[in-house]
Structure formats: structure tokens, C-alpha cells
Design an enzyme around this catalytic site. Structure first.
Site: not given
Length: 214
Positions: A48, A81-82, A103, A133, A179-180
Site C-alpha cells: 500500500s 494496493d489502492h 483507485d 475500482e 475496509h480494515g
């Protein structure tokens, strides 16, 4: 051996899922490689924007390169990622990443397509796969922060057009995942009917294309 996510998808499509794992340090990297070797499964290493800052991107890349030398039989992709547009370009130009995620889901459909198209054009010149996305996941994951009220599911009518216009290799669809810190909390739940609707729209598009050729 580092391969693109596109190559992994062709290998595993309709057979089994591929694990994608975010790492931040040596211990996580070694555990990931060891586990994947034991299970004899290809995998995706995700880095990330936050992890590249935390451990320094050069350190993470060196750790992964060394792990691949220790475990030469490992087959994996290195994926951003993202990422935002600037970070995507940095990863593409590095020559190390085999895949990036742009993203731009916070933008309008048209701007998301345009941003993704720019990243795709640059990435494909260097043989790098691109994930995009469509729809927005709620929750918190490093720099990505979306409150539950601002998240929305992917409209099944949009993915076919989005992929055609943007040229992306894979698409992250919002189906109720989160998310998370907020994962599966609040009112969110998995909407498999959205997956089924996207699949049906995709199949219809393929049939129309085949009919037009015949």
C-alpha cells in the site's frame, strides 16, 4: 518468480481463488512465502501507499527480492494496493511491480474511466496489469477513509462499459465488503446478488458481441 496478476487470473479462473496479502515488514514477508510454498499456491503481494512510506519502498522491494531468491519456486505478483495516479506511475516506472491498482472510485464514473485509462496506457506499455475500482467500500484502510453512509455498491449496469472504456485488466466491485477497522460492522453485509447481476450483464455483453460477429 514475479508474474502479472493477469497471468495468475488466466491460470486460476474458475478453479480457485488467489490470496492477496498486504505486507509491511520482514516477518510478514517470510511467513507469506513459507505458507504459500507449503500450500503450493501462487499469491499476490500487496504494497500500500502507507506501507511504502512506513518501511521505505526500497526496503520492502529488497525484502521481497531476497525472499524470492530464498524461495525460487514461489510464483507471485507484486501489486500496488489502492494507489493514486502519482503512486501508480512511480510503481510502473520502477520496473519492480507487475500490477497496480488505481483507485479513482471517489470520482464520477467518467473521471474514474479517464484516470484509469491514463494509468492503463502507461502500465500496458511496460507489461504491467491494472486493477480499478467501481463503487465505494466503507471503512478505514490507511489513507482510504469512507464512512458507512458514503459507501455504495457497484451498479451492475456499469462494469461492462467501465472495463471497455478504461481497458483495465481487473475490477474491484463493491458488494458490501468493508475496509480494515470497520470490516463487517454496522449495517454492511455481502450482496452476492450484485455479483450475480454483474456476471449476467457480462455474459449478455459477450453473447451480443459473438452474435454480431456471426
Amino acid at each position: 518468480m514475479i508474474v502479472t496478476t493477469s497471468a495468475l487470473f488466466k491460470l486460476t479462473y474458475s478453479r480457485y481463488a488467489i490470496g492477496a496479502y498486504n505486507i509491511n515488514n520482514l516477518e510478514q514477508t517470510l511467513g507469506l512465502f513459507k505458507g504459500s510454498i507449503e500450500s503450493q499456491a501462487p499469491f499476490i503481494i500487496q504494497l500500500s501507499k502507507g506501507s511504502r512510506k512506513y518501511a521505505d519502498k526500497r526496503m520492502l522491494e529488497a525484502i521481497i527480492r531476497t525472499a524470492s531468491q530464498i524461495y525460487p519456486e514461489a510464483v507471485f505478483a507484486v501489486h500496488l494496493d489502492h494507489g493514486d495516479e502519482e503512486t501508480c506511475y512511480d510503481c510502473i516506472d520502477s520496473g519492480f511491480y507487475s500490477s497496480v491498482m488505481i483507485d479513482a472510485s471517489h470520482e464520477s464514473f467518467e473521471e474514474n474511466v479517464a484516470t484509469t485509462r491514463r494509468v492503463v496506457d502507461r502500465a500496458h506499455e511496460k507489461g504491467v496489469s491494472v486493477e480499478a475500482e467501481l463503487g465505494r467500500l466503507g471503512g478505514v484502510e490507511e489513507d482510504v477513509k469512507v464512512d458507512e453512509g458514503s459507501g455504495y455498491l457497484t451498479d451492475p449496469k456499469e462494469p461492462v462499459e467501465f472495463v471497455k472504456e478504461s481497458g483495465c485488466d481487473s475490477l474491484a466491485a463493491a458488494i458490501g465488503t468493508s475496509h480494515g477497522a470497520y470490516k463487517f460492522s454496522g449495517k454492511q453485509s455481502l450482496h452476492f446478488e450484485v455479483v450475480e447481476a454483474i456476471q449476467q450483464m457480462t455474459l449478455s455483453s459477450v453473447r451480443e458481441a459473438l452474435s454480431a460477429k456471426s
